[in-house]
Design a protein around this motif. Structure first.
Motif, PDB file in Angstrom:
ATOM      1  N   GLU A  16       0.809  -1.221   0.000  1.00  0.00           N
ATOM      2  CA  GLU A  16       0.000   0.000   0.000  1.00  0.00           C
ATOM      3  C   GLU A  16       0.843   1.271   0.000  1.00  0.00           C
ATOM      4  O   GLU A  16       0.540   2.228   0.711  1.00  0.00           O
ATOM      5  CB  GLU A  16      -0.978  -0.032   1.172  1.00  0.00           C
ATOM      6  N   PHE A  17       1.923   1.275  -0.767  1.00  0.00           N
ATOM      7  CA  PHE A  17       2.773   2.430  -1.034  1.00  0.00           C
ATOM      8  C   PHE A  17       3.678   2.870   0.104  1.00  0.00           C
ATOM      9  O   PHE A  17       4.650   3.564  -0.134  1.00  0.00           O
ATOM     10  CB  PHE A  17       1.941   3.632  -1.516  1.00  0.00           C
ATOM     11  N   ASP A  18       3.392   2.499   1.365  1.00  0.00           N
ATOM     12  CA  ASP A  18       4.223   3.043   2.436  1.00  0.00           C
ATOM     13  C   ASP A  18       4.584   2.046   3.540  1.00  0.00           C
ATOM     14  O   ASP A  18       5.151   2.448   4.555  1.00  0.00           O
ATOM     15  CB  ASP A  18       3.546   4.259   3.052  1.00  0.00           C
ATOM     16  N   VAL A  19       4.302   0.779   3.358  1.00  0.00           N
ATOM     17  CA  VAL A  19       4.629  -0.222   4.382  1.00  0.00           C
ATOM     18  C   VAL A  19       5.716  -1.142   3.836  1.00  0.00           C
ATOM     19  O   VAL A  19       5.469  -1.907   2.901  1.00  0.00           O
ATOM     20  CB  VAL A  19       3.386  -1.041   4.798  1.00  0.00           C
ATOM     21  N   ASN A  49      -2.328  -5.104  -3.543  1.00  0.00           N
ATOM     22  CA  ASN A  49      -2.078  -4.281  -2.358  1.00  0.00           C
ATOM     23  C   ASN A  49      -0.620  -4.366  -1.915  1.00  0.00           C
ATOM     24  O   ASN A  49      -0.233  -3.781  -0.922  1.00  0.00           O
ATOM     25  CB  ASN A  49      -3.023  -4.614  -1.202  1.00  0.00           C
ATOM     26  N   ASN A  50       0.203  -5.096  -2.687  1.00  0.00           N
ATOM     27  CA  ASN A  50       1.629  -5.179  -2.401  1.00  0.00           C
ATOM     28  C   ASN A  50       2.349  -5.569  -3.678  1.00  0.00           C
ATOM     29  O   ASN A  50       1.748  -6.076  -4.609  1.00  0.00           O
ATOM     30  CB  ASN A  50       1.888  -6.191  -1.288  1.00  0.00           C
ATOM     31  N   GLU A  58      15.093   1.264  -3.195  1.00  0.00           N
ATOM     32  CA  GLU A  58      13.704   1.744  -3.185  1.00  0.00           C
ATOM     33  C   GLU A  58      13.036   1.350  -1.873  1.00  0.00           C
ATOM     34  O   GLU A  58      12.355   2.159  -1.239  1.00  0.00           O
ATOM     35  CB  GLU A  58      12.923   1.147  -4.364  1.00  0.00           C
ATOM     36  N   TRP A  59      13.219   0.101  -1.467  1.00  0.00           N
ATOM     37  CA  TRP A  59      12.620  -0.405  -0.239  1.00  0.00           C
ATOM     38  C   TRP A  59      13.159   0.343   0.982  1.00  0.00           C
ATOM     39  O   TRP A  59      12.399   0.747   1.857  1.00  0.00           O
ATOM     40  CB  TRP A  59      12.894  -1.904  -0.138  1.00  0.00           C
ATOM     41  N   ALA A  60      14.472   0.555   1.040  1.00  0.00           N
ATOM     42  CA  ALA A  60      15.091   1.250   2.178  1.00  0.00           C
ATOM     43  C   ALA A  60      14.574   2.683   2.291  1.00  0.00           C
ATOM     44  O   ALA A  60      14.422   3.206   3.409  1.00  0.00           O
ATOM     45  CB  ALA A  60      16.609   1.229   2.045  1.00  0.00           C
ATOM     46  N   LYS A  61      14.266   3.309   1.172  1.00  0.00           N
ATOM     47  CA  LYS A  61      13.709   4.669   1.206  1.00  0.00           C
ATOM     48  C   LYS A  61      12.329   4.661   1.834  1.00  0.00           C
ATOM     49  O   LYS A  61      11.971   5.565   2.589  1.00  0.00           O
ATOM     50  CB  LYS A  61      13.665   5.249  -0.208  1.00  0.00           C
ATOM     51  N   VAL A  63      11.349   2.547   4.120  1.00  0.00           N
ATOM     52  CA  VAL A  63      11.625   2.399   5.557  1.00  0.00           C
ATOM     53  C   VAL A  63      11.969   3.757   6.153  1.00  0.00           C
ATOM     54  O   VAL A  63      11.414   4.169   7.170  1.00  0.00           O
ATOM     55  CB  VAL A  63      12.758   1.389   5.835  1.00  0.00           C
ATOM     56  N   GLU A  64      12.881   4.466   5.534  1.00  0.00           N
ATOM     57  CA  GLU A  64      13.329   5.766   6.034  1.00  0.00           C
ATOM     58  C   GLU A  64      12.173   6.760   6.111  1.00  0.00           C
ATOM     59  O   GLU A  64      12.032   7.497   7.082  1.00  0.00           O
ATOM     60  CB  GLU A  64      14.446   6.312   5.152  1.00  0.00           C
ATOM     61  N   ASN A  65      11.325   6.783   5.107  1.00  0.00           N
ATOM     62  CA  ASN A  65      10.180   7.698   5.087  1.00  0.00           C
ATOM     63  C   ASN A  65       9.127   7.345   6.135  1.00  0.00           C
ATOM     64  O   ASN A  65       8.278   8.175   6.473  1.00  0.00           O
ATOM     65  CB  ASN A  65       9.538   7.742   3.710  1.00  0.00           C
ATOM     66  N   SER A  66       9.178   6.134   6.674  1.00  0.00           N
ATOM     67  CA  SER A  66       8.186   5.728   7.674  1.00  0.00           C
ATOM     68  C   SER A  66       8.579   6.117   9.086  1.00  0.00           C
ATOM     69  O   SER A  66       7.797   5.970  10.001  1.00  0.00           O
ATOM     70  CB  SER A  66       7.969   4.200   7.615  1.00  0.00           C
ATOM     71  N   LYS A  67       9.764   6.642   9.252  1.00  0.00           N
ATOM     72  CA  LYS A  67      10.246   7.007  10.597  1.00  0.00           C
ATOM     73  C   LYS A  67       9.730   8.355  11.022  1.00  0.00           C
ATOM     74  O   LYS A  67       9.448   9.219  10.267  1.00  0.00           O
ATOM     75  CB  LYS A  67      11.773   7.018  10.632  1.00  0.00           C
TER      76      LYS A  67
END
Length: 67
Positions: A16-19, A49-50, A58-61, A63-67
Motif C-alpha cells: 500500500e505504497f508506504d509499508v 495491495n503489495n 527503493e525499499w530502504a527509502k 523504511v526511512e520515510n516511515s520514521k
C-alpha cells in the motif's frame, strides 16, 4: 539499514505504497514500518495491495520515510 543486515534470499516488498515488508528465509514476514522489525501476518496480502520492491534502495527509502 543496509542490505547486508539481511540474510541472503530475503525478499523486499512494499504494501500500500508506504509499508516496507521483508520475507526473511527461515524467519518469515516482518514489517519494518518505523524502522523496527515486527512479525507480520501475510495472510492479508492480496494481488494489488503489495508488490516486490524494484531494488533494495527503493525499499530502504520506504523504511526511512516511515520514521
Amino acid at each position: 539499514m543496509k542490505l547486508t543486515d539481511f540474510p541472503e534470499g530475503t525478499e523486499f516488498y512494499i504494501k500500500e505504497f508506504d509499508v516496507p515488508l521483508a520475507n526473511i528465509p527461515n524467519k518469515g514476514w516482518v514489517n519494518l514500518f518505523g524502522g523496527k522489525p515486527r512479525a507480520f501476518d501475510a495472510s492479508g496480502l492480496k494481488p494489488g495491495n503489495n508488490w516486490p520492491a524494484a531494488n533494495f534502495e527503493e525499499w530502504a527509502k520506504v523504511v526511512e520515510n516511515s520514521k
